[in-house]
Design a protein around this motif. Structure first.
Motif, PDB file in Angstrom:
ATOM      1  N   ILE A  90      14.153   6.808  10.556  1.00 12.49           N
ATOM      2  CA  ILE A  90      14.079   7.719   9.414  1.00 12.49           C
ATOM      3  C   ILE A  90      13.429   9.050   9.794  1.00 12.49           C
ATOM      4  CG2 ILE A  90      12.992   8.059   7.137  1.00 12.49           C
ATOM      5  CD1 ILE A  90      13.419   5.027   6.656  1.00 12.49           C
ATOM      6  N   TYR A  91      12.359   8.992  10.588  1.00  9.87           N
ATOM      7  CA  TYR A  91      11.567  10.210  10.812  1.00  9.87           C
ATOM      8  C   TYR A  91      11.807  10.893  12.155  1.00  9.87           C
ATOM      9  CZ  TYR A  91       9.230   8.898   6.562  1.00  9.87           C
ATOM     10  OH  TYR A  91       8.984   8.591   5.253  1.00  9.87           O
ATOM     11  N   LYS A 132       5.826 -11.967   6.421  1.00 10.80           N
ATOM     12  CA  LYS A 132       6.671 -10.914   6.982  1.00 10.80           C
ATOM     13  C   LYS A 132       6.226  -9.571   6.422  1.00 10.80           C
ATOM     14  CE  LYS A 132      11.024 -13.182   8.055  1.00 10.80           C
ATOM     15  NZ  LYS A 132      12.460 -13.033   8.043  1.00 10.80           N
ATOM     16  N   PHE A 133       6.371  -8.548   7.248  1.00 11.58           N
ATOM     17  CA  PHE A 133       6.075  -7.190   6.785  1.00 11.58           C
ATOM     18  C   PHE A 133       7.373  -6.506   6.399  1.00 11.58           C
ATOM     19  CE2 PHE A 133       2.425  -8.238   9.410  1.00 11.58           C
ATOM     20  CZ  PHE A 133       1.391  -7.837   8.592  1.00 11.58           C
ATOM     21  N   SER A 152       2.265   4.855   0.755  1.00 11.04           N
ATOM     22  CA  SER A 152       2.113   5.751   1.900  1.00 11.04           C
ATOM     23  C   SER A 152       1.166   6.890   1.524  1.00 11.04           C
ATOM     24  CB  SER A 152       3.483   6.316   2.278  1.00 11.04           C
ATOM     25  OG  SER A 152       3.349   7.284   3.273  1.00 11.04           O
ATOM     26  N   LEU A 162       9.121  -2.555   4.684  1.00 10.24           N
ATOM     27  CA  LEU A 162       8.911  -1.163   4.280  1.00 10.24           C
ATOM     28  C   LEU A 162       9.690  -0.903   3.002  1.00 10.24           C
ATOM     29  CD1 LEU A 162       9.479   0.655   7.700  1.00 10.24           C
ATOM     30  CD2 LEU A 162       7.306   0.050   6.678  1.00 10.24           C
ATOM     31  N   GLU A 190      17.056   6.287   1.284  1.00  9.96           N
ATOM     32  CA  GLU A 190      16.475   5.819   2.547  1.00  9.96           C
ATOM     33  C   GLU A 190      16.111   6.955   3.497  1.00  9.96           C
ATOM     34  OE1 GLU A 190      18.664   2.629   4.303  1.00  9.96           O
ATOM     35  OE2 GLU A 190      18.653   1.452   2.470  1.00  9.96           O
ATOM     36  N   THR A 191      15.544   8.020   2.930  1.00 11.19           N
ATOM     37  CA  THR A 191      15.107   9.133   3.774  1.00 11.19           C
ATOM     38  C   THR A 191      13.584   9.220   3.841  1.00 11.19           C
ATOM     39  OG1 THR A 191      15.243  10.563   1.840  1.00 11.19           O
ATOM     40  CG2 THR A 191      17.142  10.575   3.346  1.00 11.19           C
ATOM     41  N   GLN A 224       0.861  -1.170   0.000  1.00  5.12           N
ATOM     42  CA  GLN A 224       0.000   0.000   0.000  1.00  5.12           C
ATOM     43  C   GLN A 224       0.900   1.224   0.000  1.00  5.12           C
ATOM     44  OE1 GLN A 224      -2.977  -0.038   3.184  1.00  5.12           O
ATOM     45  NE2 GLN A 224      -2.725   2.162   3.345  1.00  5.12           N
ATOM     46  N   ILE A 282       9.803   6.750   3.494  1.00  4.55           N
ATOM     47  CA  ILE A 282       9.116   5.474   3.272  1.00  4.55           C
ATOM     48  C   ILE A 282       8.019   5.702   2.240  1.00  4.55           C
ATOM     49  CG2 ILE A 282       7.606   3.762   4.372  1.00  4.55           C
ATOM     50  CD1 ILE A 282       9.378   4.348   6.934  1.00  4.55           C
ATOM     51  N   GLY A 289      10.067  -2.828  11.250  1.00  5.57           N
ATOM     52  CA  GLY A 289       9.392  -1.760  10.494  1.00  5.57           C
ATOM     53  C   GLY A 289       9.251  -0.504  11.345  1.00  5.57           C
ATOM     54  N   ASP A 297      12.611   1.155  11.821  1.00  9.16           N
ATOM     55  CA  ASP A 297      13.017   1.888  10.620  1.00  9.16           C
ATOM     56  C   ASP A 297      12.283   3.224  10.517  1.00  9.16           C
ATOM     57  OD1 ASP A 297      14.773  -0.064   9.942  1.00  9.16           O
ATOM     58  OD2 ASP A 297      13.517  -1.000   8.408  1.00  9.16           O
ATOM     59  N   ILE A 298      10.982   3.192  10.820  1.00 12.68           N
ATOM     60  CA  ILE A 298      10.205   4.444  10.755  1.00 12.68           C
ATOM     61  C   ILE A 298      10.766   5.452  11.763  1.00 12.68           C
ATOM     62  CG2 ILE A 298       7.938   5.484  11.187  1.00 12.68           C
ATOM     63  CD1 ILE A 298       6.678   2.863  10.177  1.00 12.68           C
ATOM     64  N   GLU A 300       0.063   4.961   9.753  1.00 14.67           N
ATOM     65  CA  GLU A 300      -0.149   4.302   8.452  1.00 14.67           C
ATOM     66  C   GLU A 300       0.300   2.846   8.500  1.00 14.67           C
ATOM     67  OE1 GLU A 300       0.293   7.958   5.210  1.00 14.67           O
ATOM     68  OE2 GLU A 300       1.822   6.413   5.299  1.00 14.67           O
ATOM     69  N   PHE A 301       1.470   2.636   9.095  1.00 13.21           N
ATOM     70  CA  PHE A 301       2.024   1.267   9.176  1.00 13.21           C
ATOM     71  C   PHE A 301       1.117   0.369  10.024  1.00 13.21           C
ATOM     72  CE2 PHE A 301       5.541  -1.639  10.845  1.00 13.21           C
ATOM     73  CZ  PHE A 301       5.594  -2.389   9.682  1.00 13.21           C
ATOM     74  N   SER A 304       9.283  -8.656  12.183  1.00 13.90           N
ATOM     75  CA  SER A 304       9.148  -7.806  10.999  1.00 13.90           C
ATOM     76  C   SER A 304       8.360  -6.536  11.337  1.00 13.90           C
ATOM     77  CB  SER A 304       8.505  -8.568   9.833  1.00 13.90           C
ATOM     78  OG  SER A 304       7.168  -8.858  10.086  1.00 13.90           O
ATOM     79  N   TYR A 319       4.208   0.411   2.268  1.00 17.89           N
ATOM     80  CA  TYR A 319       4.215  -0.603   3.327  1.00 17.89           C
ATOM     81  C   TYR A 319       3.833  -1.927   2.675  1.00 17.89           C
ATOM     82  CZ  TYR A 319       3.668   3.758   5.858  1.00 17.89           C
ATOM     83  OH  TYR A 319       3.837   5.026   6.312  1.00 17.89           O
ATOM     84  N   GLU A 371       2.433  10.152  11.848  1.00 20.05           N
ATOM     85  CA  GLU A 371       1.651   9.848  10.647  1.00 20.05           C
ATOM     86  C   GLU A 371       2.105   8.510  10.047  1.00 20.05           C
ATOM     87  OE1 GLU A 371       2.022  13.025   7.747  1.00 20.05           O
ATOM     88  OE2 GLU A 371       1.993  11.492   6.182  1.00 20.05           O
ATOM     89  N   LYS A 372       3.421   8.308   9.972  1.00 27.12           N
ATOM     90  CA  LYS A 372       3.947   7.082   9.361  1.00 27.12           C
ATOM     91  C   LYS A 372       3.659   5.863  10.240  1.00 27.12           C
ATOM     92  CE  LYS A 372       5.766   9.026   5.756  1.00 27.12           C
ATOM     93  NZ  LYS A 372       5.344   8.750   4.373  1.00 27.12           N
TER      94      LYS A 372
END
Lengths: 150, 282
Positions: free
Chosen positions: B62-63, A125-126, A100, A128, A134-135, A98, A137, B55, B58-59, B101-102, B51, A140, B97-98
């Motif tokens: 990054i943010y 597995k999930f 973002s 990103l 890599e700044t 999906q 996303i 995730g 990572d979010i 969403e995740f 996982s 998902y 927000e991210k």
């Protein structure tokens, strides 16, 4: 005078002996057969099932770590899976994602139809999807797999 | 006659033993099958759970402009680097927000994963396990404070790097310092060539301060008092701070930095499996 059942040289002793031996052998065979059933009923090796599951998990991890999943490209991901999976394994992968900020779900499937007459290992597995530096996303995703022995 | 009895009895015993061994073998195969099944299910739950955790990490990485480094040699060093200013709304604008969403994506994809916390708290805290050290931040009116609170002082010291970037440093002074055996190192750098290192051995229970004064009147105050560390600034510009807790002893448990406020669980009710998980930076 005692009457013999059979008019044999050594009387009825032989008959009784043979009957005894026969019963003994029958008992031995029965016991061995029962033991055999118990032993061989469960000798089918199930550790390969665990191996199937681990293979699926490892393939998704490799695809994620090498950023192959980030391409979200069916052909490219299929090529990678084919190069990773052993030849005697059948597989099916479902990649869903999906974007973002959007609600629409997209997906594609790779591989064969999942058989219903043999053990099939499955897992999910999930992941990103990030942009190249890599700044950010961008998507998902989830990768679901089914793996079995051909 | 007696020999025959013994032979029959002996044979019968051998058969009984063979039969008993067969039953025992059967039982152990059943048990190992069950165990393999449990391992398979555990792996599946672990995959799902890790996982989701990766995730979220990572979010956050990054943010949140946040970086955590754990160095393991004969002693452990844990450092937190982040870009921070007194303006709370500037920090981690897209983070919530991210994460939302995740979480929504996961909920739509897997009914077995449930989150028990709604949003990420900008004021944290993070916990360094197994040392019971918390790292947190608080925004007040016109300032922000980073705080490190250890349960016990069982490490060598604090090393703090203050990089004020475009804000020029005018002076670094030490208003309070009480000698002891705890290392307290403050490095102050800017983009104009300033590079000042203040290193001292202090008593962490008493009040020890290093002030980094900026051109224009703003300040960064670094304080160690009551065994706690505080880095305070009223700078509106982004300041890069690295707080290193160094010389932690090696313990039997793995070192991790945990964000305990986002908790999720992976549940398979039909298999009676519930795995609670939180975010762990390893």
């Amino acid at each position: 005078m005692k009457k013999r059942s059979w008019n044999l040289v050594y009387g009825n002793k032989g008959f009784a002996f043979i009957l005894d031996v026969f019963l003994a052998i029958l008992l031995v065979i029965l016991m061995l057969a029962a033991s055999n059933i118990y032993i061989f009923k469960n000798t089918k090796d199930t550790s390969s099932n665990l191996q199937l599951s681990k293979t699926g998990s490892d393939i998704v991890t490799v695809l994620d770590n090498t950023k192959e999943l980030d391409t979200l490209n069916k052909d490219s991901i299929e090529d990678s899976i084919s190069s990773l999976i052993p030849e005697n394994y059948g597989y099916r992968f479902n990649i869903s994602w999906q974007k973002s900020g959007e609600q629409e779900m997209q997906s594609f499937e790779i591989g064969n139809i999942v058989p219903n007459d043999k053990f099939v290992a499955t897992g999910k597995k999930f992941f990103l999807v990030t942009n190249t530096d890599e700044t950010n996303i961008t998507d998902y995703g989830s990768a679901k797999y089914w793996i079995w022995l051909k | 006659m007696k020999k025959g009895y013994l032979l029959t009895l002996g044979m019968f015993m051998v058969l009984i033993i063979v039969f008993a061994l067969a039953i025992s073998f059967n039982k152990s195969v059943e048990i190992s099958k069950d165990r393999l099944g449990i391992i398979g299910i555990s792996d599946r739950v672990f995959d799902l759970s890790s996982s989701v955790g990766n995730g979220l990490i990572d979010i956050i990485k990054i943010y949140s402009d946040f970086d955590i480094v754990i160095e393991e040699n004969n002693k452990i060093n844990v450092s937190f680097t982040e870009e921070i200013s007194r303006v709370k709304v500037d920090w981690g604008i897209s983070l919530d927000e991210k994460i939302t969403e995740f979480k929504d994506f996961i909920s739509s994809q897997d009914k077995n994963i449930k989150f028990t916390t709604e949003s990420f708290d900008k004021e944290l805290p993070l916990e360094i396990t197994p040392y019971n050290i918390t790292y947190s931040r608080t925004w007040g009116t016109g300032h922000v404070t980073l705080k490190v609170v250890p349960q016990t002082i069982n490490f060598d010291g604090f090393e703090i790097l203050i990089n004020t970037s475009q804000e020029m440093i005018s002076q670094v002074n030490v208003p309070n310092s009480n000698p002891g055996s705890f290392k307290f190192i403050v490095k102050a750098v800017d983009n104009f060539g300033t590079n000042i290192v203040n290193e001292s051995n202090i008593d962490p229970e008493t009040n020890n301060q290093v002030h980094v004064n900026l051109v224009g009147g703003n300040q960064v105050k670094v304080t160690v008092s009551n065994n706690e560390l505080e880095v305070w600034t009223n700078s509106p510009e982004t300041i890069i701070t690295t707080i290193k807790i160094f010389g932690l002893p090696v313990l039997n448990k793995e070192v991790a930095v945990v964000y305990p406020k986002i908790v999720y669980n992976v549940t398979f009710p039909e298999l009676n499996i519930v795995k609670l998980a939180d975010i762990q930076f390893m």
